[in-house]
Design an enzyme around this catalytic site. Structure first.
Site, PDB file in Angstrom:
ATOM      1  N   ASP A 164      -6.944  14.923 -32.920  1.00 28.64           N
ATOM      2  CA  ASP A 164      -8.380  14.917 -33.155  1.00 28.64           C
ATOM      3  C   ASP A 164      -8.878  16.352 -33.006  1.00 28.64           C
ATOM      4  OD1 ASP A 164     -10.947  13.687 -33.560  1.00 28.64           O
ATOM      5  OD2 ASP A 164     -11.325  13.964 -31.414  1.00 28.64           O
ATOM      6  N   ASP A 223     -12.831  17.518 -32.717  1.00 27.03           N
ATOM      7  CA  ASP A 223     -13.963  17.651 -31.810  1.00 27.03           C
ATOM      8  C   ASP A 223     -13.604  17.111 -30.432  1.00 27.03           C
ATOM      9  OD1 ASP A 223     -15.981  18.721 -33.626  1.00 27.03           O
ATOM     10  OD2 ASP A 223     -15.904  16.769 -34.621  1.00 27.03           O
TER      11      ASP A 223
END
Length: 342
Positions: free
Chosen positions: A26, A28
């Protein structure tokens, strides 16, 4: 990974970067926040890459194109090509393309990432409900997305046009804190129309399928900061996961996690890719990890010993998840977490 009920984080005698062929990272809250690299991310990823681990960046944020994401990562010191980036915009575009005619018009409520992904699948982005769209797609459009875009979506959806959403994350981390995400915007349209969108992004299967198609991963490790997207997505895909504590998940949420939100491994940040993971031992009075022993009492979690805070958290996870079984732990862990500074 077994789909049974996980009752403790697992150990690993090998560095995770050697035990898995591909890290599905991922962005963010894991690699960066507010556009700036998170501490230790750049160096850790460089070491993992040099050791032969394939790095793929998987994001529910549909705003930016893979090219733009790759350029940003490269500027941060993480050499990345557009092919290494998989977005929920790509996943939802594939989902739409399987349900509408080739070249169909799609009303876009979102940013350039959605438009590029739709064109990649041979679809035609349009701006108005009056453009006779065959579908409506909604993705994160940034803080400047005009309110009128929600109205255009609502007009079309109320006429029966199928509605798709890239993802439904209610929040998104930023350099200034936690901001409303695409899920909050989806709720606006849901309230106005009473409709339900088809959703592509994590934790749902279309995103996992898109990721595997594009990376060819055989032994993937999902790396994320969110229980309800990254970790649940790994659970749904039947693959292992590493939760890093650099984003939105805190210790209390981790202890209360139901089975689908329980990660395989827990670490502070991306340095966890470069190390093994400690074993958690079952003892007569609880669970031991490092110098800590955690037990589940009548109404609270107890922690004894000392040592690395993360080992204490891992031991607490074992005590909490075992006590909860296939539910969520309701025992008070505040005092135990405070001992760890978490």
């Amino acid at each position: 990974m077994s789909q049974g009920v996980r009752t403790r984080p697992e150990g690993s005698g090998r560095p995770l970067s050697e035990a898995y062929d591909t890290a599905l990272l991922d962005l963010d809250g894991v690699v960066y926040a507010g556009g700036s690299a998170i501490a230790h991310a750049v160096d850790s990823l460089a070491v993992a890459r040099a050791g032969g681990m394939h790095l793929a960046y998987v994001t529910n944020n549909a705003l930016r194109t893979p090219d733009a994401v790759a350029e940003h990562l490269t500027e941060l010191g993480i050499p990345t090509g557009a092919d290494d980036v998989i977005t929920s915009a790509q996943a939802v575009a594939r989902l739409i393309s399987e349900q509408v005619p080739a070249g169909a018009r799609v009303l876009v409520v979102g940013g350039e990432g959605l438009r590029v992904a739709l064109r990649e699948r041979g679809l035609t982005p349009v701006e108005s409900a009056d453009d006779d769209p065959a579908a409506v797609v909604q993705g994160y459009g940034g803080p400047e997305l005009p309110w009128g875009r929600f109205a255009e979506a609502s007009y079309a959806i109320r006429r029966g046009v199928p509605w798709f959403a890239s993802n439904t994350d209610l929040t998104i981390p930023s350099g200034r804190g936690i901001a409303p995400g695409n899920g909050a915007a989806v709720e606006v349209v849901r309230i106005a129309t009473g409709a339900e969108p088809q959703v592509a992004g994590k934790p749902l299967p279309p995103m996992h399928r898109e990721t595997i198609i594009r990376t060819g991963a055989e032994r993937p490790l999902v790396v994320g900061d969110r229980l309800d997207t990254d970790i649940e997505g790994a659970f749904n895909g039947g693959v292992d996961s590493l939760l890093v504590l650099t984003g939105v998940t805190d210790g209390a949420q981790l202890l209360a996690a139901p089975p689908r939100h329980r990660p395989t491994y827990v670490d502070a940040d991306l340095r966890g890719l470069l190390t093994g993971q400690p074993e958690i031992a079952r003892e007569s009075d609880g669970f031991r990890c490092g110098g800590w022993t955690a037990t589940a009492g009548a109404d609270r979690l107890e922690l004894a010993g000392d040592g690395e805070a993360l080992d204490g958290l891992r031991a607490l996870c074992a005590a909490a998840w075992t006590a909860a079984g296939d539910g969520s732990c309701t025992l008070d862990g505040e005092k135990a977490l405070a001992r760890l500074g978490l």
